[in-house]
Design a protein around this motif. Structure first.
Motif, PDB file in Angstrom:
ATOM      1  N   SER A   1     -16.907   2.019  -0.748  1.00 19.59           N
ATOM      2  CA  SER A   1     -15.998   2.280   0.379  1.00 19.59           C
ATOM      3  C   SER A   1     -15.865   3.781   0.648  1.00 19.59           C
ATOM      4  CB  SER A   1     -14.618   1.673   0.096  1.00 19.59           C
ATOM      5  OG  SER A   1     -13.981   2.328  -0.999  1.00 19.59           O
TER       6      SER A   1
ATOM      7  N   ASP B   1      -4.271   5.065  -0.307  1.00 23.03           N
ATOM      8  CA  ASP B   1      -4.961   3.791  -0.586  1.00 23.03           C
ATOM      9  C   ASP B   1      -6.062   3.490   0.425  1.00 23.03           C
ATOM     10  OD1 ASP B   1      -3.592   3.179  -2.882  1.00 23.03           O
ATOM     11  OD2 ASP B   1      -2.189   1.769  -1.947  1.00 23.03           O
ATOM     12  N   LYS B   2      -6.264   4.380   1.410  1.00 25.81           N
ATOM     13  CA  LYS B   2      -7.275   4.201   2.470  1.00 25.81           C
ATOM     14  C   LYS B   2      -6.885   3.023   3.371  1.00 25.81           C
ATOM     15  CE  LYS B   2     -12.367   4.190   3.015  1.00 25.81           C
ATOM     16  NZ  LYS B   2     -13.027   5.475   2.757  1.00 25.81           N
ATOM     17  N   THR B   3      -5.694   3.127   3.949  1.00 25.16           N
ATOM     18  CA  THR B   3      -5.210   2.110   4.890  1.00 25.16           C
ATOM     19  C   THR B   3      -4.590   2.804   6.100  1.00 25.16           C
ATOM     20  OG1 THR B   3      -2.921   1.981   4.112  1.00 25.16           O
ATOM     21  CG2 THR B   3      -4.559   0.656   2.909  1.00 25.16           C
TER      22      THR B   3
ATOM     23  N   SER C   1     -11.284  -2.718  -0.348  1.00 27.69           N
ATOM     24  CA  SER C   1     -11.125  -2.451  -1.788  1.00 27.69           C
ATOM     25  C   SER C   1     -12.134  -3.241  -2.627  1.00 27.69           C
ATOM     26  CB  SER C   1      -9.699  -2.766  -2.250  1.00 27.69           C
ATOM     27  OG  SER C   1      -9.424  -4.147  -2.122  1.00 27.69           O
TER      28      SER C   1
ATOM     29  N   ALA D   1       0.836  -1.215   0.000  1.00 27.85           N
ATOM     30  CA  ALA D   1       0.000   0.000   0.000  1.00 27.85           C
ATOM     31  C   ALA D   1       0.864   1.255   0.000  1.00 27.85           C
ATOM     32  CB  ALA D   1      -0.919   0.001   1.216  1.00 27.85           C
TER      33      ALA D   1
ATOM     34  N   ARG E   1     -11.487   6.308  -1.922  1.00 31.11           N
ATOM     35  CA  ARG E   1     -11.907   4.980  -2.364  1.00 31.11           C
ATOM     36  C   ARG E   1     -10.797   4.001  -1.996  1.00 31.11           C
ATOM     37  NH1 ARG E   1     -13.816   2.796  -8.337  1.00 31.11           N
ATOM     38  NH2 ARG E   1     -13.386   0.614  -7.899  1.00 31.11           N
ATOM     39  N   ALA E   2     -11.162   2.908  -1.325  1.00 31.71           N
ATOM     40  CA  ALA E   2     -10.155   1.940  -0.880  1.00 31.71           C
ATOM     41  C   ALA E   2      -9.523   1.224  -2.067  1.00 31.71           C
ATOM     42  CB  ALA E   2     -10.797   0.923   0.060  1.00 31.71           C
ATOM     43  N   ARG E   3      -8.188   1.162  -2.042  1.00 35.29           N
ATOM     44  CA  ARG E   3      -7.480   0.462  -3.115  1.00 35.29           C
ATOM     45  C   ARG E   3      -6.728  -0.766  -2.620  1.00 35.29           C
ATOM     46  NH1 ARG E   3      -6.259   5.990  -5.258  1.00 35.29           N
ATOM     47  NH2 ARG E   3      -4.234   5.881  -4.222  1.00 35.29           N
ATOM     48  N   LYS E   4      -6.739  -0.974  -1.302  1.00 36.52           N
ATOM     49  CA  LYS E   4      -6.065  -2.136  -0.720  1.00 36.52           C
ATOM     50  C   LYS E   4      -6.936  -2.729   0.367  1.00 36.52           C
ATOM     51  CE  LYS E   4      -2.240  -2.331  -2.985  1.00 36.52           C
ATOM     52  NZ  LYS E   4      -1.928  -3.482  -3.811  1.00 36.52           N
TER      53      LYS E   4
ATOM     54  N   GLY F   1     -15.218  -1.206  -3.792  1.00 33.01           N
ATOM     55  CA  GLY F   1     -15.118  -0.181  -4.835  1.00 33.01           C
ATOM     56  C   GLY F   1     -15.668   1.153  -4.356  1.00 33.01           C
ATOM     57  N   GLU F   2     -16.580   1.720  -5.136  1.00 36.66           N
ATOM     58  CA  GLU F   2     -17.151   3.043  -4.826  1.00 36.66           C
ATOM     59  C   GLU F   2     -17.852   3.070  -3.464  1.00 36.66           C
ATOM     60  OE1 GLU F   2     -16.895   5.786  -6.701  1.00 36.66           O
ATOM     61  OE2 GLU F   2     -15.774   4.755  -8.285  1.00 36.66           O
TER      62      GLU F   2
END
Length: 198
Positions: free
Chosen positions: A175, A126-128, A169, A122, A162-165, A172-173
């Protein structure tokens, strides 16, 4: 200077903060994860305080290495390995010194945060938990209070992302609009650090 007793206080303060906020962490996680973040961290940090009371490691690095190993062995899901890696890599970077200063801790924490990024693949945004930890490790060069404030601001800033990890994740949208539980617990950890510093 920060000795082993300071780092034990930090872990005890983190356990107390997680205990207090476990319900909120689980609530956040139920929106975009498995609804187990609070309970998992509660169990993990309770085990950390128990093992630190029993073994009483003598250096800052040893305290964090033992805490990290304990989290990895007792916490399920992704949070155990991630937090365990954070603490172990930070402890390793501190080396064998009996005492360290805040500047040394900031550098070591930066190494720990980089290890978490490598493990989870990440980056910032990445929203972590990294969204709280990256700015916090940087701000620790300034002060303990600045580190807490940066972590809290970083956690709040995950809500519109938007979460990418991670588990989130998959949504998708959907999150978007939810604060990341990992970034929120990371902010608790940095708040506990300020608390231990008094």
């Amino acid at each position: 200077m920060l000795d082993a007793a300071f780092f034990r206080r930090w872990m005890a303060a983190a356990a107390a903060a997680v205990d207090r906020e476990a319900g909120r962490l689980t609530e956040l996680d139920s929106a975009i994860g498995d609804a187990d973040h609070g309970a998992n961290l509660q169990r993990g940090f309770a085990a950390v305080t128990a093992v630190l009371d029993k073994e009483e490691p003598g250096t800052p690095g040893a305290v964090l290495a033992l805490a990290g190993r304990q989290l990895i062995s007792t916490v399920g899901g992704a949070s155990g390995p991630l937090y365990g890696t954070l603490l172990r890599a930070t402890g390793k970077a501190l080396g064998e010194a009996a005492e360290v200063d805040r500047e040394q801790l900031a550098g070591a924490l930066g190494a720990g945060v980089a290890a978490v990024g490598r493990l989870g693949g990440a980056v910032a945004g990445d929203k972590t938990m990294l969204d709280a930890l990256l700015p916090s490790a940087e701000a620790l060069h300034e002060s303990f209070a600045a580190a807490r404030e940066a972590a809290e601001a970083g956690a709040l800033a995950t809500a519109p992302l938007r979460a990418r990890k991670g588990r989130a994740s998959y949504l998708g949208e959907r999150s978007i609009g939810h604060q990341d539980p990992g970034a929120t617990s990371a902010a608790l950890l940095m708040g506990a650090l300020e608390g231990a510093a008094g």
